[in-house]
Design a protein around this motif. Structure first.
Motif, PDB file in Angstrom:
ATOM      1  N   GLU A 188       0.818  -1.216   0.000  1.00 43.86           N
ATOM      2  CA  GLU A 188       0.000   0.000   0.000  1.00 43.86           C
ATOM      3  C   GLU A 188       0.850   1.264   0.000  1.00 43.86           C
ATOM      4  O   GLU A 188       0.318   2.357   0.066  1.00 43.86           O
ATOM      5  CB  GLU A 188      -0.919  -0.012   1.229  1.00 43.86           C
ATOM      6  CG  GLU A 188      -1.931  -1.149   1.209  1.00 43.86           C
ATOM      7  CD  GLU A 188      -2.754  -1.212   2.487  1.00 43.86           C
ATOM      8  OE1 GLU A 188      -2.489  -0.399   3.411  1.00 43.86           O
ATOM      9  OE2 GLU A 188      -3.663  -2.049   2.557  1.00 43.86           O
ATOM     10  N   ARG A 189       2.185   1.082  -0.057  1.00 43.00           N
ATOM     11  CA  ARG A 189       3.158   2.180  -0.041  1.00 43.00           C
ATOM     12  C   ARG A 189       3.024   3.030   1.220  1.00 43.00           C
ATOM     13  O   ARG A 189       3.299   4.221   1.221  1.00 43.00           O
ATOM     14  CB  ARG A 189       3.034   3.047  -1.307  1.00 43.00           C
ATOM     15  CG  ARG A 189       3.274   2.258  -2.593  1.00 43.00           C
ATOM     16  CD  ARG A 189       3.296   3.147  -3.816  1.00 43.00           C
ATOM     17  NE  ARG A 189       4.534   3.929  -3.861  1.00 43.00           N
ATOM     18  CZ  ARG A 189       4.585   5.217  -4.190  1.00 43.00           C
ATOM     19  NH1 ARG A 189       3.469   5.890  -4.455  1.00 43.00           N
ATOM     20  NH2 ARG A 189       5.736   5.861  -4.243  1.00 43.00           N
ATOM     21  N   ARG A 190       2.591   2.385   2.285  1.00 41.36           N
ATOM     22  CA  ARG A 190       2.604   3.034   3.598  1.00 41.36           C
ATOM     23  C   ARG A 190       3.922   2.755   4.316  1.00 41.36           C
ATOM     24  O   ARG A 190       4.171   3.295   5.387  1.00 41.36           O
ATOM     25  CB  ARG A 190       1.422   2.553   4.436  1.00 41.36           C
ATOM     26  CG  ARG A 190       0.079   3.021   3.905  1.00 41.36           C
ATOM     27  CD  ARG A 190      -1.063   2.721   4.843  1.00 41.36           C
ATOM     28  NE  ARG A 190      -1.272   1.289   5.018  1.00 41.36           N
ATOM     29  CZ  ARG A 190      -1.288   0.684   6.197  1.00 41.36           C
ATOM     30  NH1 ARG A 190      -1.076   1.362   7.311  1.00 41.36           N
ATOM     31  NH2 ARG A 190      -1.515  -0.608   6.257  1.00 41.36           N
ATOM     32  N   LEU A 191       4.730   1.906   3.732  1.00 38.82           N
ATOM     33  CA  LEU A 191       6.080   1.640   4.216  1.00 38.82           C
ATOM     34  C   LEU A 191       6.945   1.451   2.979  1.00 38.82           C
ATOM     35  O   LEU A 191       6.723   0.517   2.203  1.00 38.82           O
ATOM     36  CB  LEU A 191       6.091   0.384   5.092  1.00 38.82           C
ATOM     37  CG  LEU A 191       7.391   0.073   5.835  1.00 38.82           C
ATOM     38  CD1 LEU A 191       7.670   1.144   6.882  1.00 38.82           C
ATOM     39  CD2 LEU A 191       7.315  -1.291   6.508  1.00 38.82           C
ATOM     40  N   LEU A 192       7.896   2.355   2.772  1.00 40.78           N
ATOM     41  CA  LEU A 192       8.723   2.255   1.575  1.00 40.78           C
ATOM     42  C   LEU A 192      10.085   2.866   1.843  1.00 40.78           C
ATOM     43  O   LEU A 192      10.288   3.600   2.830  1.00 40.78           O
ATOM     44  CB  LEU A 192       8.063   2.912   0.368  1.00 40.78           C
ATOM     45  CG  LEU A 192       8.055   4.437   0.273  1.00 40.78           C
ATOM     46  CD1 LEU A 192       7.750   4.856  -1.158  1.00 40.78           C
ATOM     47  CD2 LEU A 192       7.031   5.039   1.227  1.00 40.78           C
ATOM     48  N   THR A 193      11.020   2.556   0.946  1.00 44.35           N
ATOM     49  CA  THR A 193      12.388   3.035   1.084  1.00 44.35           C
ATOM     50  C   THR A 193      12.714   4.019  -0.039  1.00 44.35           C
ATOM     51  O   THR A 193      12.528   3.707  -1.218  1.00 44.35           O
ATOM     52  CB  THR A 193      13.378   1.863   1.048  1.00 44.35           C
ATOM     53  OG1 THR A 193      13.106   0.991   2.149  1.00 44.35           O
ATOM     54  CG2 THR A 193      14.816   2.356   1.146  1.00 44.35           C
ATOM     55  N   ALA A 203      14.850  16.370   7.392  1.00 44.76           N
ATOM     56  CA  ALA A 203      14.006  17.552   7.596  1.00 44.76           C
ATOM     57  C   ALA A 203      12.905  17.622   6.540  1.00 44.76           C
ATOM     58  O   ALA A 203      11.755  17.985   6.840  1.00 44.76           O
ATOM     59  CB  ALA A 203      14.864  18.807   7.567  1.00 44.76           C
ATOM     60  N   VAL A 204      13.231  17.271   5.306  1.00 46.16           N
ATOM     61  CA  VAL A 204      12.217  17.258   4.243  1.00 46.16           C
ATOM     62  C   VAL A 204      11.147  16.217   4.549  1.00 46.16           C
ATOM     63  O   VAL A 204       9.938  16.486   4.470  1.00 46.16           O
ATOM     64  CB  VAL A 204      12.878  16.970   2.878  1.00 46.16           C
ATOM     65  CG1 VAL A 204      11.796  16.826   1.796  1.00 46.16           C
ATOM     66  CG2 VAL A 204      13.854  18.065   2.506  1.00 46.16           C
ATOM     67  N   ILE A 205      11.590  15.021   4.900  1.00 48.10           N
ATOM     68  CA  ILE A 205      10.651  13.916   5.155  1.00 48.10           C
ATOM     69  C   ILE A 205       9.794  14.202   6.381  1.00 48.10           C
ATOM     70  O   ILE A 205       8.557  14.097   6.350  1.00 48.10           O
ATOM     71  CB  ILE A 205      11.435  12.601   5.337  1.00 48.10           C
ATOM     72  CG1 ILE A 205      12.139  12.227   4.025  1.00 48.10           C
ATOM     73  CG2 ILE A 205      10.504  11.471   5.796  1.00 48.10           C
ATOM     74  CD1 ILE A 205      13.157  11.108   4.171  1.00 48.10           C
ATOM     75  N   GLY A 206      10.439  14.611   7.465  1.00 49.99           N
ATOM     76  CA  GLY A 206       9.696  14.892   8.692  1.00 49.99           C
ATOM     77  C   GLY A 206       8.784  16.084   8.560  1.00 49.99           C
ATOM     78  O   GLY A 206       7.690  16.118   9.137  1.00 49.99           O
ATOM     79  N   GLY A 207       9.202  17.070   7.772  1.00 49.57           N
ATOM     80  CA  GLY A 207       8.382  18.248   7.591  1.00 49.57           C
ATOM     81  C   GLY A 207       7.057  17.944   6.920  1.00 49.57           C
ATOM     82  O   GLY A 207       6.080  18.670   7.106  1.00 49.57           O
ATOM     83  N   LEU A 208       7.018  16.877   6.152  1.00 52.65           N
ATOM     84  CA  LEU A 208       5.771  16.474   5.479  1.00 52.65           C
ATOM     85  C   LEU A 208       5.027  15.371   6.222  1.00 52.65           C
ATOM     86  O   LEU A 208       4.066  14.792   5.705  1.00 52.65           O
ATOM     87  CB  LEU A 208       6.081  16.014   4.050  1.00 52.65           C
ATOM     88  CG  LEU A 208       6.493  17.138   3.093  1.00 52.65           C
ATOM     89  CD1 LEU A 208       6.959  16.569   1.767  1.00 52.65           C
ATOM     90  CD2 LEU A 208       5.345  18.120   2.878  1.00 52.65           C
ATOM     91  N   GLY A 209       5.498  15.065   7.425  1.00 51.39           N
ATOM     92  CA  GLY A 209       4.784  14.084   8.239  1.00 51.39           C
ATOM     93  C   GLY A 209       5.203  12.651   8.034  1.00 51.39           C
ATOM     94  O   GLY A 209       4.541  11.735   8.520  1.00 51.39           O
ATOM     95  N   GLY A 210       6.305  12.407   7.309  1.00 51.30           N
ATOM     96  CA  GLY A 210       6.805  11.045   7.157  1.00 51.30           C
ATOM     97  C   GLY A 210       7.533  10.605   8.420  1.00 51.30           C
ATOM     98  O   GLY A 210       8.229  11.394   9.055  1.00 51.30           O
ATOM     99  N   ALA A 220       3.203   9.165  -0.024  1.00 54.14           N
ATOM    100  CA  ALA A 220       4.525   8.680  -0.429  1.00 54.14           C
ATOM    101  C   ALA A 220       5.034   9.458  -1.649  1.00 54.14           C
ATOM    102  O   ALA A 220       6.207   9.844  -1.725  1.00 54.14           O
ATOM    103  CB  ALA A 220       4.466   7.190  -0.741  1.00 54.14           C
ATOM    104  N   ASP A 221       4.138   9.701  -2.610  1.00 51.47           N
ATOM    105  CA  ASP A 221       4.526  10.478  -3.802  1.00 51.47           C
ATOM    106  C   ASP A 221       4.864  11.919  -3.434  1.00 51.47           C
ATOM    107  O   ASP A 221       5.793  12.518  -4.001  1.00 51.47           O
ATOM    108  CB  ASP A 221       3.391  10.459  -4.829  1.00 51.47           C
ATOM    109  CG  ASP A 221       3.224   9.106  -5.496  1.00 51.47           C
ATOM    110  OD1 ASP A 221       4.204   8.331  -5.508  1.00 51.47           O
ATOM    111  OD2 ASP A 221       2.121   8.823  -5.992  1.00 51.47           O
ATOM    112  N   GLU A 222       4.116  12.488  -2.507  1.00 50.60           N
ATOM    113  CA  GLU A 222       4.358  13.861  -2.084  1.00 50.60           C
ATOM    114  C   GLU A 222       5.762  14.004  -1.487  1.00 50.60           C
ATOM    115  O   GLU A 222       6.497  14.956  -1.802  1.00 50.60           O
ATOM    116  CB  GLU A 222       3.301  14.276  -1.056  1.00 50.60           C
ATOM    117  CG  GLU A 222       3.450  15.710  -0.564  1.00 50.60           C
ATOM    118  CD  GLU A 222       2.469  16.047   0.538  1.00 50.60           C
ATOM    119  OE1 GLU A 222       2.454  17.214   0.978  1.00 50.60           O
ATOM    120  OE2 GLU A 222       1.716  15.146   0.986  1.00 50.60           O
ATOM    121  N   ILE A 223       6.150  13.054  -0.656  1.00 52.76           N
ATOM    122  CA  ILE A 223       7.480  13.098  -0.042  1.00 52.76           C
ATOM    123  C   ILE A 223       8.564  12.913  -1.103  1.00 52.76           C
ATOM    124  O   ILE A 223       9.574  13.632  -1.124  1.00 52.76           O
ATOM    125  CB  ILE A 223       7.600  12.019   1.057  1.00 52.76           C
ATOM    126  CG1 ILE A 223       6.682  12.363   2.230  1.00 52.76           C
ATOM    127  CG2 ILE A 223       9.056  11.891   1.529  1.00 52.76           C
ATOM    128  CD1 ILE A 223       6.577  11.278   3.278  1.00 52.76           C
TER     129      ILE A 223
END
Length: 400
Positions: free
Chosen positions: A321-326, A343-350, A383-386
């Motif tokens: 479901e791409r809720r966990l990806l690398t 910072a990019v990933i965390g800033g978007l809630g990842g 996932a695409d947004e990040i």
């Protein structure tokens, strides 16, 4: 027909009060997901975790005094084993179980905990059955098949009586097939109670023995399946003869279908299912068009799955479901690089789960590094947004 409705009714009376009557519930969530009206019978809530208790107890109660004294032997991947062991212990009947190599630890330990003697022998169910027959012949034990036995079939049919008493408006029953005992007994009972009900079987793609026999072709069975409870190379002669004229179709499901069904039971029904136990839902998820708008009954027939395997299945579904990806990023090996990406990933809630640096891959520059960042996301769009945000910041994204 070797087992008739009267036999199943007699079995119901015989085992009454000694086996739990498991609940039947309408699932609004599974109904929304599949387009059918879905009812689930939770046979994973039996004391030993599967539907096998009804058949095992019915068969044990039919033993003569001499047979009880000598004891019984069976080949089983676990659920029949635990049911025989538990009820044999209650009744004072010695039980020996032969299990295939690779049987889940939870089933081996569960069987031993009920006092049975466990022998690990055979690479698969067929090999274990051969060893169980040796015990029968050399030590005088009574062999009790997990499915190819009229007493077993009659006992399993009680499941359908209970189901239709609690959900009488069902149009369809979808039932997993291994050796065929459950679907044979349930088909007889269901058709007697409601002649127009439709019966569908479910088999694992690696073990389509019922479907192959019905088609008159050689069964090509083998391989490691998560649905080990129905990994049977040859459907039983007795249940096949009973079920074949009553079963409308046999639906074959892939490993991914069983994994998804296990994950959906855990996620949406808050209930643990083993691979085979989730077979009915696996078929409904794979073939929703066959059952759209119908009232469908699913037997969640077993919940004996190793905790490790359950964790693997749930994580694999998150990957699908791409809720966990690398995110694999090629970048400079300099201070602050990882912090900036985080910072990019965390800033978007990842939610960053794991990070691996690879500095030795030959397709990575000597002054660079490859960063594998495992991230938990909300969904595929997130996932695409990040991924896009990382690209917008100038990071070379190799995989996302």
């Amino acid at each position: 027909m070797s087992v008739v409705f009267a036999d199943i009714q007699a079995a119901q009376g015989r085992i009454a009060g000694q086996v739990d009557r498991t609940p039947v519930r309408h699932s609004r969530r599974l109904s929304q997901l599949t387009g059918a009206e879905v009812w689930v019978k939770y046979d994973n809530l039996h004391f030993t975790g599967s539907f096998k208790e009804r058949g095992a107890l019915n068969r044990l109660l039919s033993l003569t005094e001499d047979e009880r004294r000598r004891g019984v032997v069976a080949a089983s991947a676990g659920n029949h084993a635990q049911a025989l062991a538990y009820h044999g212990g209650r009744l004072g009947v010695p039980v020996t179980i032969v299990m295939p190599e690779g049987t889940p630890f939870t089933k081996v330990d569960g069987t031993r905990s009920h006092g049975a003697t466990v022998v690990i022998k055979g690479s698969d169910f067929t090999g274990s059955t051969t060893e169980a027959h040796r015990f029968r012949d050399e030590e005088g034990l009574v062999f009790i098949s997990a499915f190819d036995d009229e007493g077993i079939v009659a006992g399993q049919g009680v499941c359908a009586i209970e189901f239709l008493e609690d959900a009488p408006d069902l149009d369809v029953l979808i039932i997993p097939i291994g050796g065929g005992g459950l679907i044979a007994g349930c088909a007889v009972a269901a058709k007697a109670m409601k002649p127009d009900i439709r019966i569908f079987g479910v088999e694992a793609e690696m073990y389509p023995s019922f479907a192959a026999r019905r088609a008159g072709v050689d069964s090509k069975c083998g391989g490691a399946t998560i649905a080990e409870g129905i990994a049977v190379k040859d459907v039983g002669d007795i249940p096949f003869a009973i079920a074949n004229p009553l079963v409308e179709d046999v639906l074959v499901c892939a490993e991914e279908d069983f994994e998804k069904a296990v994950a959906f039971y855990a996620t949406y029904e808050k209930s643990v299912a083993e691979g085979a136990g989730a077979g009915g839902l696996a078929a409904l998820l794979r073939y929703p068009e066959k059952f759209a708008g119908m009232k469908v009954g699913l037997v969640l027939c077993g919940g004996n799955i190793d905790a490790r395997m359950l964790a693997v299945v749930l994580n694999r579904e998150m990957v699908r479901e791409r809720r966990l990806l690398t995110y694999r990023i090629l970048g400079d090996d300099r201070p602050g690089m990882l912090s900036a990406m985080a910072a990019v990933i965390g800033g978007l809630g990842g939610n960053i789960i794991d990070v691996v640096h690879n500095r030795l891959a030959l397709d990575v520059p000597a002054k660079g590094a490859e960063f594998d960042i495992m991230v938990e996301t909300r969904d595929s769009a997130h996932a695409d947004e990040i991924g896009q945000a990382l690209k917008d910041k100038g990071y070379a994204l190799r995989m996302g």
